[in-house]
Design an enzyme around this catalytic site. Structure first.
Site, PDB file in Angstrom:
ATOM      1  CB  SER A  86      -0.846   0.065   1.156  1.00  0.00           C
ATOM      2  OG  SER A  86      -1.980  -0.908   1.534  1.00  0.00           O
TER       3      SER A  86
HETATM    4  N1  SAH Z   1      -1.013  -4.052   3.910  1.00  0.00           N
HETATM    5  C1  SAH Z   1      -0.461  -4.605   2.747  1.00  0.00           C
HETATM    6  C2  SAH Z   1      -1.316  -4.442   1.558  1.00  0.00           C
HETATM    7  C3  SAH Z   1      -1.447  -6.282   1.152  1.00  0.00           C
HETATM    8  S1  SAH Z   1      -2.566  -5.695  -0.525  1.00  0.00           S
HETATM    9  C4  SAH Z   1       0.636  -4.381   1.795  1.00  0.00           C
HETATM   10  O1  SAH Z   1       0.770  -3.548   2.605  1.00  0.00           O
HETATM   11  O2  SAH Z   1       1.932  -5.061   1.417  1.00  0.00           O
HETATM   12  C5  SAH Z   1      -3.903  -6.987  -0.077  1.00  0.00           C
HETATM   13  C6  SAH Z   1      -3.354  -8.300   0.468  1.00  0.00           C
HETATM   14  O3  SAH Z   1      -4.525  -8.856   1.215  1.00  0.00           O
HETATM   15  C7  SAH Z   1      -3.051  -9.245  -0.141  1.00  0.00           C
HETATM   16  O4  SAH Z   1      -2.163  -9.900   0.041  1.00  0.00           O
HETATM   17  C8  SAH Z   1      -4.160  -9.973  -0.274  1.00  0.00           C
HETATM   18  O5  SAH Z   1      -3.952 -11.279  -0.758  1.00  0.00           O
HETATM   19  C9  SAH Z   1      -4.754  -9.998   0.476  1.00  0.00           C
HETATM   20  N2  SAH Z   1      -5.921 -10.520   1.485  1.00  0.00           N
HETATM   21  C10 SAH Z   1      -6.980 -10.786   0.190  1.00  0.00           C
HETATM   22  N3  SAH Z   1      -8.028 -10.707   1.161  1.00  0.00           N
HETATM   23  C11 SAH Z   1      -7.983 -11.483   2.232  1.00  0.00           C
HETATM   24  C12 SAH Z   1      -8.431 -12.679   3.129  1.00  0.00           C
HETATM   25  N4  SAH Z   1      -9.139 -13.121   2.992  1.00  0.00           N
HETATM   26  N5  SAH Z   1      -7.978 -13.179   4.440  1.00  0.00           N
HETATM   27  C13 SAH Z   1      -6.448 -12.908   4.295  1.00  0.00           C
HETATM   28  N6  SAH Z   1      -5.702 -11.855   3.251  1.00  0.00           N
HETATM   29  C14 SAH Z   1      -6.123 -11.398   2.569  1.00  0.00           C
END
Ligand code: SAH
Length: 209
Positions: free
Chosen positions: A60
């Protein structure tokens, strides 16, 4: 040297965006964002931009990470649950501001990578779980704070159940066809909702990979 200058610019940008919590600002100074992305992208590590990571997901935007963290109102004695570990960058930010962070990621590869990076950085107060965050934490815990870093189409019920009384959850949520950062405060068995600004997040999806 260059990274340091970019970092200073980023901190100034965060202040302009309204990050007034100095604890949060110093955490952004401390955490090396370049460790959470591919080497080839490290020149962009301190740009206020989301960047691609493995499994077609994104790390993000620092400004969004900082704002969501500020809305959470972190406290050193609080327990926080994060859904969507992704790169582990937001997890690292939370680890400096909360007593303990529980984090769930649905992709095994991202779960493993984030675990490795944070072990290298010697962060100890994080519990990682490879699972479906929509189902909540697998044990019957109550959390003071919950942060979801992927887009929810509707209010995730299991997660509201795991919020303690007076607890706060921050998430991107769909309203009609747009997405907004949203704060949910649980009071007794009701929720109070506050809508913030428009964002773009990858979707919250069921099941594991
Ligand atoms: N805070 C992270 C954001 C990653 S993007 C960063 O800054 O790196 C969002 C993430 O949520 C992805 O890695 C995706 O795989 C995860 N995600 C989506 N649905 C999910 C779920 N049901 N349970 C756990 N993770 C999930």
């Amino acid at each position: 040297m260059n990274a340091n200058i970019n970092k200073i610019h980023l901190i100034l940008e965060l202040r302009k965006l309204g990050i007034i919590n100095t604890d949060i600002l110093s955490v952004f100074e401390d955490i090396p964002r370049e460790k959470f992305i591919d080497k080839e992208l490290s020149y962009k590590a301190y740009h206020n931009r989301a960047l691609p990571i493995s499994c077609s997901q994104t790390i993000s935007q620092p400004g969004v990470v900082a704002m969501m963290t500020q809305i959470l109102e972190p406290k050193k004695n609080y327990k926080v649950l994060e859904i969507g570990t992704g790169s582990g960058y937001q997890t690292a930010v939370l680890s400096k501001l909360f007593r303990i962070v529980y984090t769930i990621e649905r992709y095994k590869l991202l779960f493993q990578n984030a675990k490795n990076v944070l072990a290298k950085l010697k962060v100890k107060n994080i519990v990682f779980y490879h699972g479906d965050g929509l189902k909540g934490w697998p044990a019957k815990f109550l959390f003071d704070r919950i942060i979801i870093t992927a887009l929810a189409k509707e209010m995730p019920k299991y997660l509201i159940d795991q919020l303690s009384d007076g607890g706060v959850m921050v998430l991107p949520l769909v309203y009609k066809s747009e997405q907004f950062i949203t704060r949910v405060t649980k009071i007794k068995n009701n929720v109070k909702i506050k809508k913030y600004w428009r964002v773009r997040f990858v979707p919250l999806l069921p099941g594991i990979k």
